[in-house]
Design an enzyme around this catalytic site. Structure first.
Site, PDB file in Angstrom:
ATOM      1  N   CYS A 130      85.985  33.483  22.915  1.00 15.58           N
ATOM      2  CA  CYS A 130      84.892  32.157  22.420  1.00 15.58           C
ATOM      3  C   CYS A 130      82.940  32.466  22.256  1.00 15.58           C
ATOM      4  CB  CYS A 130      84.754  31.144  23.368  1.00 15.58           C
ATOM      5  SG  CYS A 130      83.214  30.241  23.427  1.00 15.58           S
ATOM      6  N   CYS A 164      84.700  32.808  28.675  1.00 19.87           N
ATOM      7  CA  CYS A 164      86.393  32.903  27.941  1.00 19.87           C
ATOM      8  C   CYS A 164      86.337  34.538  27.296  1.00 19.87           C
ATOM      9  CB  CYS A 164      86.522  31.873  26.854  1.00 19.87           C
ATOM     10  SG  CYS A 164      86.535  30.469  28.917  1.00 19.87           S
TER      11      CYS A 164
END
Ligand code: SAH
Ligand code: SF4
Length: 344
Positions: free
Chosen positions: A114, A111
């Site tokens: 992240c 992601c």
């Protein structure tokens, strides 16, 4: 353990004795299990590994959220967080101590916001390495954990077998004896595994990291959406909820990415369809990443729109911002520092 002792023609209650030493008395070697015969202890030491994670760093924060960096037997680094009370996580007041634990070393899902995904994926954690985080946190902090969230590093549903084994130990009367309702699994949206979880008898909670209410937004920040798009994910959620299980949506608010009025309207519709609660989390900035959290005002407006639709939503005033408590950040810093030292 039961099978092991049966194979060696030892009484079945030995398994219970070992569990007692591991999870009640919490010793650090087979040698210390003094009510087992010496020969049994020696054989256990030969046949099983007994390694505890090494505590590399502990960071405390002003609101007493504590973060732990552990080194595993193969030198992998993982992190866990102890959060003293976390009302907004469930939308109810609470004085629980919540442990946030990792399920993998790194994460393959990448992601864009992240820290855990930044360095890619190394390996799955063993069930023992998942449970050991809890034992180590309790030992280091002197506190008893009564709530567990699988929201540390890694994608729990990509390590489903070991996750379920760990939950069995955490749940068992001979283990840590923490009720399934106090255990929350978080996933970025692995639709087939969500369907598998729906059929699990244990009553743990499931949180879906949605972070976007349309495919274009999710595609931009979550590569997993290319594999399981929103329609596929929501259908898996329908199936999950149909087994009479409740869902929670996690939604990080990132300025200019997913915080528009339009996203709020659509998010509310998804939540109402599934009777899911929504937990809004202002983005925790990550070193080297461009994203930031929206203004307080924008956060409140977003929440307001959700509530106007009748959706149940909370806005998290997150703890631990000052110790980089968002998943993967401490490990990333330490890994980079170690790489820099090696490079010198
Ligand atoms: N892989 C699983 C569980 C670990 S991540 C998942 O994605 O759900 C746990 C939660 O932390 C997820 O909702 C994730 O999106 C969120 N998160 C990751 N980085 C964050 C950041 N910088 N700020 C706030 N939340 C973050
Ligand atoms: Fe992996 Fe979850 Fe981070 Fe995405 S948010 S990279 S799935 S840990």
């Amino acid at each position: 353990m039961g099978e092991h002792f049966a194979a060696h023609h030892e009484p079945a209650y030995r398994a219970k004795q070992v569990a007692d030493w591991l999870y009640e008395k919490r010793v650090d070697s087979f040698e210390a299990m003094t009510d087992l015969p010496a020969a049994t202890r020696a054989r256990l030491a030969e046949e099983f590994n007994f390694v505890r994670p090494e505590v590399v760093r502990v960071l405390g924060s002003k609101d007493t959220t504590r973060k732990f960096l552990f080194r595993l037997a193969d030198d992998s680094l993982i992190e866990s967080v102890l959060i003293p009370a976390s009302p907004a996580l469930y939308g109810e007041t609470s004085d629980r101590r919540t442990a946030c634990v990792s399920t993998q070393v790194g994460c393959a899902y990448g992601c864009k916001f992240c820290a855990s995904g930044l360095e890619g994926f190394s390996r799955n954690l063993e069930a023992s390495e998942i449970v050991d985080q809890l034992l180590a946190i309790e030992k280091e902090s002197g506190e008893r954990i009564d709530n567990i969230v699988f929201m540390g590093m890694g994608e729990p549903l990509a390590n489903l077998t070991n996750l379920l084994r760990a939950i069995r130990i955490i749940n068992a009367p001979w283990g840590l004896e923490i009720g399934a309702r106090h255990i929350t699994i978080s996933t970025s949206g692995l639709a087939p595994q969500i369907r598998k979880l729906a059929l699990e008898p244990t009553q743990f909670r499931l949180a879906i990291s949605l972070h976007g209410a349309t495919d274009d937004v999710r595609d931009r920040i979550m590569p997993v959406n290319q594999k399981y798009n929103l329609a596929t994910l929501l259908e898996a959620c329908d199936y999950y909820v149909a087994q009479k299980k409740r869902l929670l949506f996690e939604y990080i608010l990132i300025a200019g990415v997913n915080d528009s009025d339009e996203q709020a309207h659509k998010l509310a519709q998804h939540a109402l369809r599934l009777s899911a609660k929504i937990n809004l989390i202002p983005y925790n900035s990550v070193e080297g990443l461009e994203w930031s959290r929206p203004s307080r005002n924008r956060q409140e407006t977003f929440l307001h729109i959700l509530r106007e639709h009748g959706a149940v939503a909370t806005l998290r005033r997150e703890k631990g911002h000052d110790i980089d408590a968002a998943c993967g950040q401490l490990r990333l810093q330490t890994k980079r520092a170690e790489e820099n030292i090696l490079a010198l």
